[in-house]
Motif scaffolding. Structure first.
Motif, PDB file in Angstrom:
ATOM      1  N   VAL A  56      -3.331  -3.627 -10.325  1.00 18.47           N
ATOM      2  CA  VAL A  56      -4.540  -3.011 -10.883  1.00 18.47           C
ATOM      3  C   VAL A  56      -5.766  -3.853 -10.546  1.00 18.47           C
ATOM      4  N   VAL A  57      -5.654  -5.164 -10.674  1.00 15.78           N
ATOM      5  CA  VAL A  57      -6.787  -6.037 -10.336  1.00 15.78           C
ATOM      6  C   VAL A  57      -7.125  -5.934  -8.853  1.00 15.78           C
ATOM      7  N   SER A  58      -6.113  -5.860  -8.001  1.00 15.30           N
ATOM      8  CA  SER A  58      -6.362  -5.743  -6.555  1.00 15.30           C
ATOM      9  C   SER A  58      -7.101  -4.459  -6.224  1.00 15.30           C
ATOM     10  N   ILE A  59      -6.715  -3.358  -6.863  1.00  9.34           N
ATOM     11  CA  ILE A  59      -7.416  -2.093  -6.636  1.00  9.34           C
ATOM     12  C   ILE A  59      -8.864  -2.202  -7.101  1.00  9.34           C
ATOM     13  N   ALA A  60      -9.071  -2.867  -8.242  1.00  9.53           N
ATOM     14  CA  ALA A  60     -10.437  -3.030  -8.740  1.00  9.53           C
ATOM     15  C   ALA A  60     -11.283  -3.895  -7.816  1.00  9.53           C
ATOM     16  N   LEU A  61     -10.653  -4.816  -7.081  1.00  9.42           N
ATOM     17  CA  LEU A  61     -11.385  -5.728  -6.201  1.00  9.42           C
ATOM     18  C   LEU A  61     -11.554  -5.188  -4.778  1.00  9.42           C
ATOM     19  N   LEU A  62     -11.074  -3.975  -4.533  1.00 10.08           N
ATOM     20  CA  LEU A  62     -11.239  -3.411  -3.187  1.00 10.08           C
ATOM     21  C   LEU A  62     -12.707  -3.285  -2.773  1.00 10.08           C
ATOM     22  N   PRO A  63     -13.607  -2.855  -3.654  1.00 13.07           N
ATOM     23  CA  PRO A  63     -15.007  -2.731  -3.213  1.00 13.07           C
ATOM     24  C   PRO A  63     -15.639  -4.047  -2.753  1.00 13.07           C
ATOM     25  N   VAL A  64     -15.176  -5.175  -3.273  1.00  7.56           N
ATOM     26  CA  VAL A  64     -15.771  -6.460  -2.870  1.00  7.56           C
ATOM     27  C   VAL A  64     -14.991  -7.119  -1.746  1.00  7.56           C
ATOM     28  N   GLY A  65     -13.915  -6.489  -1.267  1.00  6.66           N
ATOM     29  CA  GLY A  65     -13.194  -7.005  -0.113  1.00  6.66           C
ATOM     30  C   GLY A  65     -11.962  -7.819  -0.430  1.00  6.66           C
ATOM     31  N   ALA A  66     -11.914  -8.466  -1.592  1.00  5.07           N
ATOM     32  CA  ALA A  66     -10.755  -9.306  -1.905  1.00  5.07           C
ATOM     33  C   ALA A  66      -9.482  -8.480  -2.042  1.00  5.07           C
ATOM     34  N   GLY A  67      -9.626  -7.237  -2.508  1.00 10.61           N
ATOM     35  CA  GLY A  67      -8.453  -6.385  -2.671  1.00 10.61           C
ATOM     36  C   GLY A  67      -7.761  -6.045  -1.368  1.00 10.61           C
ATOM     37  N   LEU A  68      -8.488  -6.124  -0.240  1.00 12.09           N
ATOM     38  CA  LEU A  68      -7.869  -5.835   1.054  1.00 12.09           C
ATOM     39  C   LEU A  68      -6.744  -6.803   1.361  1.00 12.09           C
ATOM     40  N   PHE A  69      -6.819  -8.008   0.825  1.00 13.78           N
ATOM     41  CA  PHE A  69      -5.796  -9.010   1.088  1.00 13.78           C
ATOM     42  C   PHE A  69      -4.811  -9.138  -0.068  1.00 13.78           C
ATOM     43  N   LEU A  70      -5.264  -8.844  -1.293  1.00 10.80           N
ATOM     44  CA  LEU A  70      -4.381  -8.957  -2.448  1.00 10.80           C
ATOM     45  C   LEU A  70      -3.477  -7.733  -2.590  1.00 10.80           C
ATOM     46  N   LEU A  71      -4.031  -6.542  -2.340  1.00  6.77           N
ATOM     47  CA  LEU A  71      -3.270  -5.322  -2.594  1.00  6.77           C
ATOM     48  C   LEU A  71      -2.017  -5.207  -1.725  1.00  6.77           C
ATOM     49  N   PRO A  72      -2.074  -5.461  -0.399  1.00  5.78           N
ATOM     50  CA  PRO A  72      -0.825  -5.357   0.376  1.00  5.78           C
ATOM     51  C   PRO A  72       0.274  -6.268  -0.146  1.00  5.78           C
ATOM     52  N   ALA A  73      -0.089  -7.493  -0.537  1.00  4.49           N
ATOM     53  CA  ALA A  73       0.934  -8.404  -1.061  1.00  4.49           C
ATOM     54  C   ALA A  73       1.522  -7.871  -2.360  1.00  4.49           C
ATOM     55  N   ALA A  74       0.669  -7.347  -3.250  1.00  3.44           N
ATOM     56  CA  ALA A  74       1.165  -6.816  -4.513  1.00  3.44           C
ATOM     57  C   ALA A  74       2.039  -5.583  -4.298  1.00  3.44           C
ATOM     58  N   VAL A  75       1.622  -4.690  -3.409  1.00  2.45           N
ATOM     59  CA  VAL A  75       2.392  -3.469  -3.155  1.00  2.45           C
ATOM     60  C   VAL A  75       3.743  -3.809  -2.523  1.00  2.45           C
ATOM     61  N   LEU A  76       3.744  -4.717  -1.553  1.00  2.00           N
ATOM     62  CA  LEU A  76       5.008  -5.075  -0.903  1.00  2.00           C
ATOM     63  C   LEU A  76       5.943  -5.785  -1.878  1.00  2.00           C
ATOM     64  N   ALA A  77       5.386  -6.619  -2.770  1.00  2.00           N
ATOM     65  CA  ALA A  77       6.230  -7.273  -3.774  1.00  2.00           C
ATOM     66  C   ALA A  77       6.823  -6.242  -4.733  1.00  2.00           C
ATOM     67  N   THR A  78       6.016  -5.265  -5.139  1.00  2.84           N
ATOM     68  CA  THR A  78       6.525  -4.210  -6.015  1.00  2.84           C
ATOM     69  C   THR A  78       7.612  -3.405  -5.314  1.00  2.84           C
ATOM     70  N   ARG A  79       7.406  -3.104  -4.036  1.00  3.02           N
ATOM     71  CA  ARG A  79       8.425  -2.357  -3.304  1.00  3.02           C
ATOM     72  C   ARG A  79       9.706  -3.171  -3.152  1.00  3.02           C
ATOM     73  N   ALA A  80       9.577  -4.477  -2.974  1.00  2.00           N
ATOM     74  CA  ALA A  80      10.779  -5.312  -2.891  1.00  2.00           C
ATOM     75  C   ALA A  80      11.559  -5.272  -4.205  1.00  2.00           C
ATOM     76  N   LEU A  81      10.843  -5.347  -5.351  1.00  2.00           N
ATOM     77  CA  LEU A  81      11.515  -5.251  -6.644  1.00  2.00           C
ATOM     78  C   LEU A  81      12.137  -3.867  -6.830  1.00  2.00           C
ATOM     79  N   ALA A  82      11.419  -2.825  -6.426  1.00  2.00           N
ATOM     80  CA  ALA A  82      11.958  -1.469  -6.545  1.00  2.00           C
ATOM     81  C   ALA A  82      13.193  -1.287  -5.655  1.00  2.00           C
ATOM     82  N   ASP A  83      13.165  -1.860  -4.455  1.00  2.00           N
ATOM     83  CA  ASP A  83      14.338  -1.776  -3.580  1.00  2.00           C
ATOM     84  C   ASP A  83      15.530  -2.499  -4.193  1.00  2.00           C
ATOM     85  N   ARG A  84      15.273  -3.618  -4.861  1.00  2.00           N
ATOM     86  CA  ARG A  84      16.369  -4.320  -5.540  1.00  2.00           C
ATOM     87  C   ARG A  84      16.941  -3.443  -6.657  1.00  2.00           C
TER      88      ARG A  84
END
Length: 446
Positions: A56-84
């Motif tokens: 949620v924080v990464s999505i909120a930070l997309l307009p300032v650019g930081a979310g571009l780097f935080l969101l992929p890591a968060a999404v991939l980590a969530t997908r790894a947990l979901a795959d487990r």
């Protein structure tokens, strides 16, 4: 005298070995269910809460650019947990939870990667799952573990300390009020709870797996979209195959077939002139021999265009290196493969690299090019770059569009970065699996 068969014995109580085996099996099941439940409860708090907050924080930070780097890591980590969770659902409860994720573009442009993640409905369903699994995972995880732990306490702890201290075992009774009867009762009830924990715990864990499937599996809409995508991909593959067959037919008709017809005519004329004009016959036979050599060369080139022999003999590594040596500009080649891949994937990768290098020579005006191939456990990554003029665009059609269709038939992707003035980098990904280990190093410069 006819003997009478002995009467069958009436079933008796289980032997000591059978009782011991039953108890050991029950304890193992209870232990396994309790541990699995605790794992689910801990992950629901220690993993789902941080992942939900970070996403949620990464999505909120997309307009300032930081979310571009935080969101992929968060999404991939969530997908790894979901795959487990998907793997555990199948392994622990026999519940199949297919993966719903769409292919991501290759790592390179964070804008395209983040956009693809946000367009994928599975990303938002994962986010909802991380939120709802906090209470659901805690409840359904702790319940089987609590039954087992509570039962073990009633058998191994409560009866032995209830007479030396004021001790109440749960909501059922106070041991001080029941004396020896309470101790025996706690052991009996505790053993019953352990058995119930082993029996009911598996059902509770299956309920959690079904909850996971309701959010982590593909929806009907996603399945319908996937069917449409596969239908379009199959149509493209059929069209590409038909075009390839037409090319082969055209090359045979205009090349080798015409030369073979000319060869037959020359040999026929030579037979007629053999007695009247031997010199002319020898000339015709010489022309026929030259025509046969040209026809053989064209047939070899045609076969090489269908499936190069070097690819079958030396694999993708050797095939790409041999291809790079034939180009008029220097090509740096770095290849790291875990082993041979399936032949169709290997062929698609080879021709994709060949087409991209052909574009470099024809259109880019580059002085140098490079090829890099890496293999992960489940994908093949191909990069072809040059220092030319740039401006390449697959939307304009041509070879790049054909390669994009070829890769799509394997669920592959292609991304092109080619600003005016260069450099141009084409990144292609193909799902794959190694079929045999390599026995020699595979990285270097060619």
């Amino acid at each position: 005298m006819v003997g009478l068969a002995p009467l069958p014995r009436a079933p008796g109580p289980p032997q000591n070995g059978g009782v011991t085996e039953f108890l050991a099996k029950t304890v193992r099941r209870a232990w396994t269910v309790g541990v699995r439940g605790l794992v689910q409860a801990v992950l629901s708090q220690a993993a789902c809460i941080p992942l939900f907050v970070v996403t949620v924080v990464s999505i909120a930070l997309l307009p300032v650019g930081a979310g571009l780097f935080l969101l992929p890591a968060a999404v991939l980590a969530t997908r790894a947990l979901a795959d487990r969770q998907r793997a555990w659902a199948a392994e622990w409860s026999g519940v199949d939870v297919p993966s719903p994720y769409r292919p991501l573009p290759p790592a390179g442009s964070p804008f395209r990667r983040v956009a693809a993640m946000l367009r994928d409905p599975a990303t938002w369903r994962d986010l909802l799952w991380t939120l709802l699994n906090v209470p659901v995972g805690l409840l359904l995880g702790l319940l089987p573990a609590a039954l087992v732990v509570y039962g073990v306490e009633g058998v191994a702890v409560a009866p032995w300390i209830g007479h030396v201290a004021t001790f109440g075992w749960g909501p059922f009774w106070m041991l001080d009020d029941w004396g020896i009867v309470g101790s025996v009762g706690s052991i009996a009830l505790g053993a019953l709870l352990v058995v119930l924990g082993a029996a009911l715990g598996e059902g509770i864990l299956k309920g959690h797996a079904l909850f996971n499937r309701s959010l982590l599996a593909p929806t009907r809409g996603a399945l319908a979209a996937r069917v449409r995508e596969l239908t379009a991909t199959r149509a493209d593959a059929v069209d590409a195959s038909a075009a390839e067959l037409r090319r082969i037919e055209r090359d045979l008709h205009d090349g080798a077939q015409a030369r073979l017809v000319a060869l037959s005519m020359h040999i026929g004329l030579a037979e007629e002139l053999m007695k009247r004009d031997p010199d002319a016959a020898r000339g015709l036979l010489a022309e026929a021999r030259a025509a046969s050599g040209q026809a053989l060369t064209e047939l070899r080139d045609l076969v090489r265009g269908i499936h190069p022999p070097v690819l079958a003999e030396r694999g993708l590594d050797g095939g790409v290196r041999a291809l790079a040596l034939t180009l008029p500009i220097p090509v740096d080649v770095r290849i790291g493969l875990r082993g041979r891949t399936d032949a169709p994937v290997e062929s698609a990768a080879y021709f994709a690299v060949a087409e991209m290098l052909a574009n470099v020579v024809k259109h880019s005006g580059a002085r140098r090019a490079w090829v890099q191939i890496e293999q992960d456990p489940d994908r093949l990554v191909l990069l072809v770059g040059d220092d030319g003029a740039g401006g390449a665009d697959p939307a304009q059609g041509g070879g790049m569009r054909g390669i994009e269709r070829r890769l799509a038939a394997f669920d592959g992707t292609m991304a092109v970065t080619s600003p005016p003035g260069g450099p141009t980098v084409v990144t292609m990904e193909l799902p794959c699996a190694s079929s045999s280990p390599r026995t020699s190093p595979s990285s270097g410069t060619g």
